[in-house]
Motif scaffolding. Structure first.
Motif, PDB file in Angstrom:
ATOM      1  N   ARG A  59      -7.266 -17.310   0.186  1.00  8.41           N
ATOM      2  CA  ARG A  59      -7.570 -15.879   0.148  1.00  8.41           C
ATOM      3  C   ARG A  59      -8.972 -15.526   0.616  1.00  8.41           C
ATOM      4  O   ARG A  59      -9.189 -14.486   1.211  1.00  8.41           O
ATOM      5  CB  ARG A  59      -7.453 -15.371  -1.308  1.00  8.41           C
TER       6      ARG A  59
ATOM      7  N   GLU B  45      -3.979  -2.827  -3.746  1.00  8.87           N
ATOM      8  CA  GLU B  45      -3.508  -3.156  -2.397  1.00  8.87           C
ATOM      9  C   GLU B  45      -2.095  -3.715  -2.512  1.00  8.87           C
ATOM     10  O   GLU B  45      -1.876  -4.694  -3.230  1.00  8.87           O
ATOM     11  CB  GLU B  45      -4.382  -4.264  -1.790  1.00  8.87           C
ATOM     12  N   ALA B  46      -1.152  -3.127  -1.767  1.00 12.09           N
ATOM     13  CA  ALA B  46       0.245  -3.553  -1.887  1.00 12.09           C
ATOM     14  C   ALA B  46       0.416  -5.049  -1.619  1.00 12.09           C
ATOM     15  O   ALA B  46       1.100  -5.750  -2.369  1.00 12.09           O
ATOM     16  CB  ALA B  46       1.113  -2.741  -0.929  1.00 12.09           C
ATOM     17  N   SER B  47      -0.236  -5.555  -0.578  1.00 17.44           N
ATOM     18  CA  SER B  47      -0.010  -6.961  -0.221  1.00 17.44           C
ATOM     19  C   SER B  47      -0.571  -7.885  -1.302  1.00 17.44           C
ATOM     20  O   SER B  47       0.010  -8.931  -1.606  1.00 17.44           O
ATOM     21  CB  SER B  47      -0.650  -7.274   1.132  1.00 17.44           C
ATOM     22  N   ASP B  48      -1.694  -7.484  -1.905  1.00 13.68           N
ATOM     23  CA  ASP B  48      -2.271  -8.304  -2.980  1.00 13.68           C
ATOM     24  C   ASP B  48      -1.370  -8.304  -4.209  1.00 13.68           C
ATOM     25  O   ASP B  48      -1.234  -9.318  -4.887  1.00 13.68           O
ATOM     26  CB  ASP B  48      -3.673  -7.788  -3.361  1.00 13.68           C
ATOM     27  N   ARG B  50       1.954  -7.869  -4.252  1.00  9.75           N
ATOM     28  CA  ARG B  50       3.140  -8.700  -3.952  1.00  9.75           C
ATOM     29  C   ARG B  50       2.809 -10.177  -4.068  1.00  9.75           C
ATOM     30  O   ARG B  50       3.535 -10.956  -4.696  1.00  9.75           O
ATOM     31  CB  ARG B  50       3.635  -8.410  -2.535  1.00  9.75           C
ATOM     32  N   LYS B  51       1.669 -10.569  -3.485  1.00 10.72           N
ATOM     33  CA  LYS B  51       1.269 -11.981  -3.477  1.00 10.72           C
ATOM     34  C   LYS B  51       1.017 -12.467  -4.903  1.00 10.72           C
ATOM     35  O   LYS B  51       1.458 -13.554  -5.296  1.00 10.72           O
ATOM     36  CB  LYS B  51      -0.009 -12.112  -2.631  1.00 10.72           C
ATOM     37  N   THR B  80       4.981  -0.174  -4.696  1.00  8.33           N
ATOM     38  CA  THR B  80       5.041  -1.576  -4.305  1.00  8.33           C
ATOM     39  C   THR B  80       6.128  -2.319  -5.078  1.00  8.33           C
ATOM     40  O   THR B  80       6.881  -3.115  -4.502  1.00  8.33           O
ATOM     41  CB  THR B  80       3.667  -2.243  -4.559  1.00  8.33           C
ATOM     42  N   TYR B  84       9.434  -4.128  -3.756  1.00 13.03           N
ATOM     43  CA  TYR B  84       9.571  -5.554  -4.087  1.00 13.03           C
ATOM     44  C   TYR B  84      10.964  -5.845  -4.644  1.00 13.03           C
ATOM     45  O   TYR B  84      11.576  -6.860  -4.335  1.00 13.03           O
ATOM     46  CB  TYR B  84       8.500  -5.937  -5.106  1.00 13.03           C
TER      47      TYR B  84
END
Lengths: 418, 418
Positions: A59, B45-48, B50-51, B80, B84
């Motif tokens: 990251r 943050e959407a990607s954070d 999800r991850k 999000t 998901y």
């Protein structure tokens, strides 16, 4: 430049300790222009530490560990990192000298367990921990920096400020960042923002302003990024001089300091003494003043007059004034200030009477209505405030307003003396 | 059963807010017998998000999100999570009614943005948020439970206590856990542990004891696991009755409460009044007492006598006593207590005189030396304490010791009355 903070310790996961290390580290990294992407708390478990490190490397550029470096059986971080980096353990002589120095001050013998604290993985640059026995460790791997620090707040903070942040700035050739802090009181965040709008709108694009509010106080932080540190310092100083013209009465310091420190310093410098007469603040102003070491040089005492009979008997407030105007009134608070100043023989006095709540409010005087007076040689002034419905905030805001009235008077005195 | 806490919010990463939500949630999960494996703070943050969720699912059975459910543009969590879980958004009528109810109390109109807060992904069980407008969301996927809650502490805490923990206990058929809290003061953790060693060593294996220290106070938490909740309650009550025989004077409550609350309650019940005369505590005892709403029923006031002349003039301490014994002495502190009780006409009074530090200590009376006296109808008692070198802790510990002396006297009175 991105970073992740990893705090190691079972006590964080079971909620026994609030993770103040993480927020402090986050604020410092942010001030240095490094973006924190994630904060992770994990147990003192080797497999969890390895896994967290693997994931963090995907990251971010910088990984900062704190915790798990004590001399006890929980000391798992150092061993785990040594294995992770396939590194032998070696003695770090300066850290051993440091352990010996600390133990000699405490008059303790250096045991084998303590000696082992000076061992570090060969592949790290050790960071000397002058406030504790466990050295920090700086690793580099494929362009990433991994640092391990103790979890004891003082030790972590000293290592961060003196070693880690400067090394990161050098290693990644970060731009210089300069910060200046301004302490204000007496204005809420949105009111303050409205007042300084013109100034804020005209800030150059490389200068950022942050509002950091707490009850009764708004801290402003101005940050400038660039190549020439000294030029940035001068630029910020000029901007602050302009800011002062917008809110001259609200600013109480250009420092990370408390209002009671600033007032104490002014009183000491001017050789003046102070006393307080407190109703709704219930001794809180006296407590703030006496929380400062050395306050006996300028603070003589206080009369906390919660009951009306105490206002009458101990402060000389007139029964008929109480009957005609009520305890929360300009007339009563002025008599309280004059009474305590005369009886305690001080140069200044401050008096507070208000409705802290949750009960006792009326339509005419709702909860939060507060009168504050200050008395001094040849004068007495009073002011009315409305602090809102919450008891603890009312007490805090009334005390800060009282201290700020003393401060304003002291500064004015200074002007006359010039 | 294992869990991960994921807190969403930029303010956590830049250190503007200390993550007290995480420690509170960790403590509640721990109390429910669920092991927290990791606490993760990430950005809005959407990607954070999800991850973090993907990685957490590999580690634990239960994933609890807090934050990112506000009505503003930062409201990224709900969207999000809906994506998901490949879920449409639907209106949750009870949540819409809840939004309307909250806005009608505030006399605000419900806007479209507020209405949208009552929309939830179809695949979740919505959790009604009675203290705020954003509902919680409970998802289940391949045996894992994923819950999303608002970040506002009150809303998160209400949802956790009233919805999430009970549902988790039911869903995973967790054993019943019963906790009892005991508040103690006046003994350090290790001294206390020594005193109750026999009792602790004989605790049954399904009962655990936790020491939760803070300056001047040690909270003890007794936890028992089993199938029959009522039997566990009775068992813990019996164990506590036995504990009281070991440390009768140190225990001030079987509650999550403060000493000033307990003393206030006793004074109110017995219809007694109190005053304080404070030197080194500088008004802090009066502040603690008046931090409790309704304290005007039993607190009349205080004389903070920092300067010796205030001790003499406002409390009637004799000049020669000060000269012969010093301000920090049994004789002076007794005269202070008697003086304030007489002048403020209260049933009880307490007086404190000590050396808070960092300066003012001598070989005979080092920093931390403190005398405390209480006066009452027909009697006066004084006791000497040694609190150590740290100013803020000295003030805090002296105030707690003073409150505890009042409490002990009030309880004794109660005994006489029986």
């Amino acid at each position: 430049m991105t970073a992740e903070i990893i705090n190691i310790g079972d006590e964080l996961l079971i909620g026994q300790v609030v993770n103040t290390n993480a927020s402090w580290m986050g604020a410092e990294l942010n001030k240095a222009g490094i973006q924190v992407k994630q904060i992770t708390s994990i147990a003192d478990e080797a497999s969890d530490i390895r896994k967290a490190l693997d994931q963090a490397k995907e990251r971010v550029d910088i990984i900062l560990f704190s915790g798990g470096l004590g001399p006890t059986k929980d000391d798992i971080t150092k061993k785990t990192l040594a294995e992770y980096f396939n590194s032998e353990m070696v003695f770090h002589e300066p850290s051993l000298e440091n352990v010996k120095r600390i133990f000699s001050v405490l008059n303790f013998e250096v045991t084998e367990v303590n000696r082992l604290q000076a061992m570090v993985p060969e592949k790290c640059s050790p960071l000397l921990n002058r406030t504790g026995t466990a050295p920090g460790m700086w690793f580099e791997q494929s362009g990433k920096v991994i640092v391990s620090m103790p979890g004891v707040p003082l030790e972590m903070k000293t290592l961060m400020s003196e070693e880690v942040i400067p090394r990161l700035q050098k290693h990644f050739r970060l731009e210089a960042i300069v910060h200046k802090t301004v302490m204000t009181t007496g204005m809420g965040e949105s009111f303050l923002a409205e007042k300084i709008k013109d100034w804020e709108d005209n800030l150059p694009s490389h200068v950022k302003l942050a509002y950091l509010p707490q009850p009764g106080i708004v801290r402003l932080r101005l940050s400038a990024k660039g190549s020439d540190k000294e030029a940035l310092e001068n630029e910020l100083d000029q901007l602050l001089r302009r800011l002062e013209q917008y809110i001259p009465k609200a600013i109480f310091g250009y420092c990370d300091c408390t209002l009671e420190e600033v007032v104490g310093k002014l009183l000491k410098e001017q050789g003046k003494t102070v006393s307080t007469a407190e109703s709704c603040t219930g001794g809180y102003i006296a407590h703030l003043i006496t929380s400062i070491a050395g306050s006996s040089a300028y603070f003589k005492g206080s009369v906390v007059s919660y009951a009306n009979e105490v206002k009458i008997e101990q402060l000389g407030v007139l029964q008929e004034t109480l009957e005609n105007h009520g305890a929360v009134s300009e007339e009563v608070v002025k008599q309280m200030a004059a009474g305590v100043r005369e009886r305690l023989h001080t140069d200044f006095s401050v008096a507070v009477s208000g409705i802290a709540g949750p009960d006792g409010g009326t339509e005419e005087k709702p909860v939060g209505t507060t009168w504050i007076a200050i008395a001094y040689e040849g004068g007495i002034k009073a002011k009315k405030f409305h602090f809102g419905p919450q008891r603890d905030r009312n007490i805090r805001r009334a005390a800060l307003a009282a201290l700020n009235m003393i401060r304003q008077e002291l500064i004015q005195e200074n002007y006359f003396a010039l």
